[in-house]
Design a protein around this motif. Structure first.
Motif, mmCIF file in Angstrom:
data_model
loop_
_atom_site.group_PDB
_atom_site.id
_atom_site.type_symbol
_atom_site.label_atom_id
_atom_site.label_comp_id
_atom_site.label_asym_id
_atom_site.label_seq_id
_atom_site.Cartn_x
_atom_site.Cartn_y
_atom_site.Cartn_z
ATOM 1 N N SER A 335 0.820 -1.212 0.000
ATOM 2 C CA SER A 335 0.000 0.000 0.000
ATOM 3 C C SER A 335 0.855 1.264 0.000
ATOM 4 N N LYS A 336 1.979 1.223 0.713
ATOM 5 C CA LYS A 336 2.863 2.394 0.752
ATOM 6 C C LYS A 336 3.554 2.600 -0.593
ATOM 7 N N ALA A 337 4.014 1.503 -1.200
ATOM 8 C CA ALA A 337 4.626 1.619 -2.531
ATOM 9 C C ALA A 337 3.602 2.145 -3.527
ATOM 10 N N GLY A 338 2.373 1.640 -3.439
ATOM 11 C CA GLY A 338 1.314 2.127 -4.323
ATOM 12 C C GLY A 338 1.057 3.606 -4.157
ATOM 13 N N ASP A 339 1.052 4.060 -2.895
ATOM 14 C CA ASP A 339 0.860 5.493 -2.622
ATOM 15 C C ASP A 339 1.965 6.327 -3.269
ATOM 16 N N MET A 340 3.208 5.846 -3.186
ATOM 17 C CA MET A 340 4.333 6.621 -3.708
ATOM 18 C C MET A 340 4.368 6.607 -5.236
ATOM 19 N N VAL A 341 4.008 5.469 -5.834
ATOM 20 C CA VAL A 341 3.984 5.399 -7.298
ATOM 21 C C VAL A 341 2.921 6.334 -7.865
ATOM 22 N N ILE A 342 1.730 6.325 -7.277
ATOM 23 C CA ILE A 342 0.678 7.194 -7.802
ATOM 24 C C ILE A 342 0.990 8.663 -7.505
ATOM 25 N N TRP A 343 1.693 8.929 -6.408
ATOM 26 C CA TRP A 343 2.133 10.305 -6.106
ATOM 27 C C TRP A 343 3.083 10.816 -7.189
ATOM 28 N N LEU A 344 4.018 9.970 -7.617
ATOM 29 C CA LEU A 344 4.945 10.365 -8.683
ATOM 30 C C LEU A 344 4.181 10.659 -9.970
ATOM 31 N N LEU A 345 3.241 9.790 -10.315
ATOM 32 C CA LEU A 345 2.471 9.991 -11.543
ATOM 33 C C LEU A 345 1.615 11.250 -11.467
ATOM 34 N N GLN A 346 0.997 11.492 -10.328
ATOM 35 C CA GLN A 346 0.124 12.661 -10.172
ATOM 36 C C GLN A 346 0.908 13.967 -10.184
ATOM 37 N N ASN A 347 2.092 13.970 -9.571
ATOM 38 C CA ASN A 347 2.846 15.207 -9.421
ATOM 39 C C ASN A 347 3.816 15.496 -10.557
ATOM 40 N N TYR A 348 4.310 14.440 -11.223
ATOM 41 C CA TYR A 348 5.316 14.640 -12.262
ATOM 42 C C TYR A 348 4.904 14.063 -13.610
ATOM 43 N N GLY A 349 3.811 13.305 -13.642
ATOM 44 C CA GLY A 349 3.390 12.653 -14.874
ATOM 45 C C GLY A 349 2.444 13.493 -15.705
ATOM 46 N N GLN A 350 2.126 12.947 -16.861
ATOM 47 C CA GLN A 350 1.250 13.635 -17.803
ATOM 48 C C GLN A 350 -0.195 13.609 -17.298
ATOM 49 N N SER A 351 -0.850 14.761 -17.293
ATOM 50 C CA SER A 351 -2.236 14.869 -16.846
ATOM 51 C C SER A 351 -2.844 16.125 -17.451
ATOM 52 N N SER A 352 -4.144 16.318 -17.204
ATOM 53 C CA SER A 352 -4.799 17.527 -17.707
ATOM 54 C C SER A 352 -4.204 18.770 -17.064
ATOM 55 N N GLN A 353 -3.704 18.629 -15.813
ATOM 56 C CA GLN A 353 -3.058 19.764 -15.140
ATOM 57 C C GLN A 353 -1.602 19.933 -15.565
ATOM 58 N N ASN A 354 -1.006 18.881 -16.103
ATOM 59 C CA ASN A 354 0.399 18.927 -16.495
ATOM 60 C C ASN A 354 0.575 18.281 -17.872
ATOM 61 N N PRO A 355 -0.021 18.866 -18.913
ATOM 62 C CA PRO A 355 0.002 18.246 -20.243
ATOM 63 C C PRO A 355 1.385 18.226 -20.890
ATOM 64 N N GLU A 356 2.293 19.087 -20.442
ATOM 65 C CA GLU A 356 3.627 19.140 -21.039
ATOM 66 C C GLU A 356 4.504 17.971 -20.626
ATOM 67 N N SER A 357 4.182 17.330 -19.511
ATOM 68 C CA SER A 357 4.970 16.174 -19.068
ATOM 69 C C SER A 357 4.771 15.023 -20.033
ATOM 70 N N ARG A 358 5.845 14.278 -20.284
ATOM 71 C CA ARG A 358 5.730 13.081 -21.120
ATOM 72 C C ARG A 358 5.823 11.802 -20.294
ATOM 73 N N LEU A 359 5.958 11.926 -18.956
ATOM 74 C CA LEU A 359 6.047 10.745 -18.088
ATOM 75 C C LEU A 359 4.682 10.067 -17.999
ATOM 76 N N THR A 360 4.606 8.832 -18.486
ATOM 77 C CA THR A 360 3.329 8.104 -18.507
ATOM 78 C C THR A 360 3.444 6.699 -17.929
ATOM 79 N N ARG A 361 4.629 6.307 -17.465
ATOM 80 C CA ARG A 361 4.810 4.927 -16.995
ATOM 81 C C ARG A 361 5.866 4.873 -15.897
ATOM 82 N N ILE A 362 5.593 4.083 -14.842
ATOM 83 C CA ILE A 362 6.570 3.834 -13.777
ATOM 84 C C ILE A 362 6.606 2.339 -13.490
ATOM 85 N N HIS A 363 7.802 1.778 -13.458
ATOM 86 C CA HIS A 363 7.988 0.375 -13.093
ATOM 87 C C HIS A 363 8.768 0.337 -11.785
#
Length: 479
Positions: A335-363
């Motif tokens: 659960s903690k790893a899941g929280d951190m992975v989704i935090w990275l995607l939400q804060n640094y990944g591509q989204s409607s709030q951050n369309p310029e980011s090209r980060l779309t995948r984390i392994h």
């Protein structure tokens, strides 16, 4: 009467032992069956995507790995066991002992640079004299290129990194290595391995892992960085793999920032339709990791990292569970790893709030499980990719072509939460790949079958990430 009482007690004791042994045997049989179920299920899950990567551009770090038993080396150096303390940079043999002990006790992989060339060379000289010393291909980028060539011989790979004479002999002949990558003397990295249950002073290692140190002039200054970008033919490449930023940590802050800016300048010129994967590695400087978080990862499509790198990124970026970095021992709770992975995607990944980011995948990969998270519609075949990566972890650690239940151990909970506020999920060994989604993201998770007697721990993360990537499909047109 006393005889009958003693006889009764003896019969009861024998009966209890018999029942306990039968119960224990039944549990072991069931557990071994679960591991066999997982292996068989993986075989069905691991299918290639409809479109595979065929032309890769890989760089920028490479070296020769000198692999030794860590505890044996410290004893040969006559350094006493003492304090356990995490040092950002190593200046003395005592610094090496203290930092090794710190991560040895946690069972976490880590890497630190040496500042003193003469001391490092003395340590290497001692290492070479150990009976169990071995030479291997080293450097995240070189390892990723090698494992892909081994698994996918039809793939064409252009490799850029500092390649000395010994490394050139060891690298696959099929790699295209331009002459600009050749250096006169090999860079050597020291890999101090340890097994589960090894002892150093009062400390005992909880898992098998390794500690890496080096005095590296080529990789530590990213001398091949410009060559890497200049030689990239975007018309003939369908996947870019990059690693080695962590070795810059041994330089001054000004130098680090300049080289990170050069990385960003190079990445900006790569078309968004061409996926770029960045493989992280162990770092200790919060400011430097923050630079990578805020400036680099939004300019790559995919990110690979382990538990030390994930929790340290959360610490540097003020993410969830960031204090766990200081006391975490072994893999984090799912659960903690899941929280951190989704935090990275939400804060640094591509989204409607951050369309310029090209980060779309984390392994994310650790000893007992893997998680792949991606922006919806940006990647496909992630369930197969996470299964392939998890399977590769056991195969490489055990150094076998196919896993079997007698040589591995399942260290996965019977139930778990994907995130802290998630429902409790039951694990079914017949369905070892678990997928779920949120409004913006898709996730896939699979356990790792941990090798009982690890033969190869060096480069495990690189093999895992490379394998997962090759079973993934990038869907730029849908974004």
């Amino acid at each position: 009467m006393m005889f009958l009482k003693a006889l009764y007690i003896g019969i009861c004791a024998v009966g209890i032992v018999f029942v306990y042994n039968a119960w224990k045997t039944a549990l072991e049989v069931r557990k071994e069956q679960m591991e066999e179920d997982i292996i068989n299920a993986w075989d069905k899950h691991v299918v290639s995507p409809s479109v595979t990567f065929q032309h890769l551009h890989v760089g920028i770090n490479s070296n020769v790995d000198l692999i030794v038993p860590g505890v044996v080396l410290l004893k040969a150096l006559a350094v006493p066991s003492g304090r356990s303390e995490n040092k950002d940079i190593l200046k003395t043999v005592n610094d090496l002992e203290e930092t090794f002990a710190h991560f040895f006790a946690k069972g976490s992989a880590a890497e630190r640079a040496f500042l003193d060339k003469k001391i490092f060379q003395r340590i290497v000289s001692t290492s070479k004299m150990l009976e169990m010393s071995q030479y291997h291909i080293g450097g995240n980028a070189a390892l990723m290129a090698s494992i892909i060539t081994e698994q996918f011989p039809e793939v064409k790979i252009s490799f850029i990194g500092p390649v000395g004479p010994k490394l050139l002999e060891m690298l696959p002949r099929s790699l295209n290595i331009p002459t600009k990558s050749h250096i006169s003397t090999d860079e050597v990295h020291l890999i101090m391995e340890y097994s589960v249950g090894d002892t150093w002073g009062d400390l005992t290692s909880p898992v098998a892992n390794r500690f890496i140190t080096s005095y590296d002039e080529s990789n530590s200054q990213a001398t091949m960085l410009e060559t890497f970008f200049e030689s990239l033919d975007t018309q003939k490449t369908d996947l870019v793999l990059m690693s080695g930023l962590h070795i810059l940590e041994g330089q001054s802050k000004d130098f680090f920032i300049r080289r990170i800016q050069a990385v960003c300048d190079g990445l900006i010129n790569i078309p968004r339709s061409l996926p770029v994967h960045l493989e992280l590695a162990s770092m200790a400087n919060v400011d430097f990791v923050r630079e990578i978080l805020t400036k680099v990862i939004s300019k790559v499509s995919s990110l690979g990292l382990n538990e030390q790198e994930l929790t340290f990124a959360s610490l540097a970026g003020d993410g969830p569970h960031n204090s766990d970095f200081y006391h975490q021992s072994g893999p984090p709770e799912i659960s903690k790893a899941g929280d951190m992975v989704i935090w990275l995607l939400q804060n640094y990944g591509q989204s409607s709030q951050n369309p310029e980011s090209r980060l779309t995948r984390i392994h994310f990969h650790c000893l007992s499980y893997h998680i792949i998270g991606n922006v919806k519609g940006a990647w496909t075949n992630s369930a197969a990719a996470v299964a392939a990566g998890s399977r590769m972890a056991g195969k490489q650690a055990c150094d076998v072509q196919r896993l079997n239940s007698s040589i591995v151990d399942l260290k996965f909970p019977k139930s778990f939460k994907a995130f802290s506020d998630d429902i409790e999920r039951e694990f079914d060994s017949n369905k070892p790949v678990i997928s779920w989604e949120t409004d913006e993201f898709e996730f896939s998770l699979s356990p790792v079958l941990v090798c009982n007697d690890p033969q190869k721990t060096v480069g495990l993360g690189d093999s895992i990430s490379a394998t997962g990537l090759m079973f993934s499909q990038y869907i730029y047109a849908q974004k």
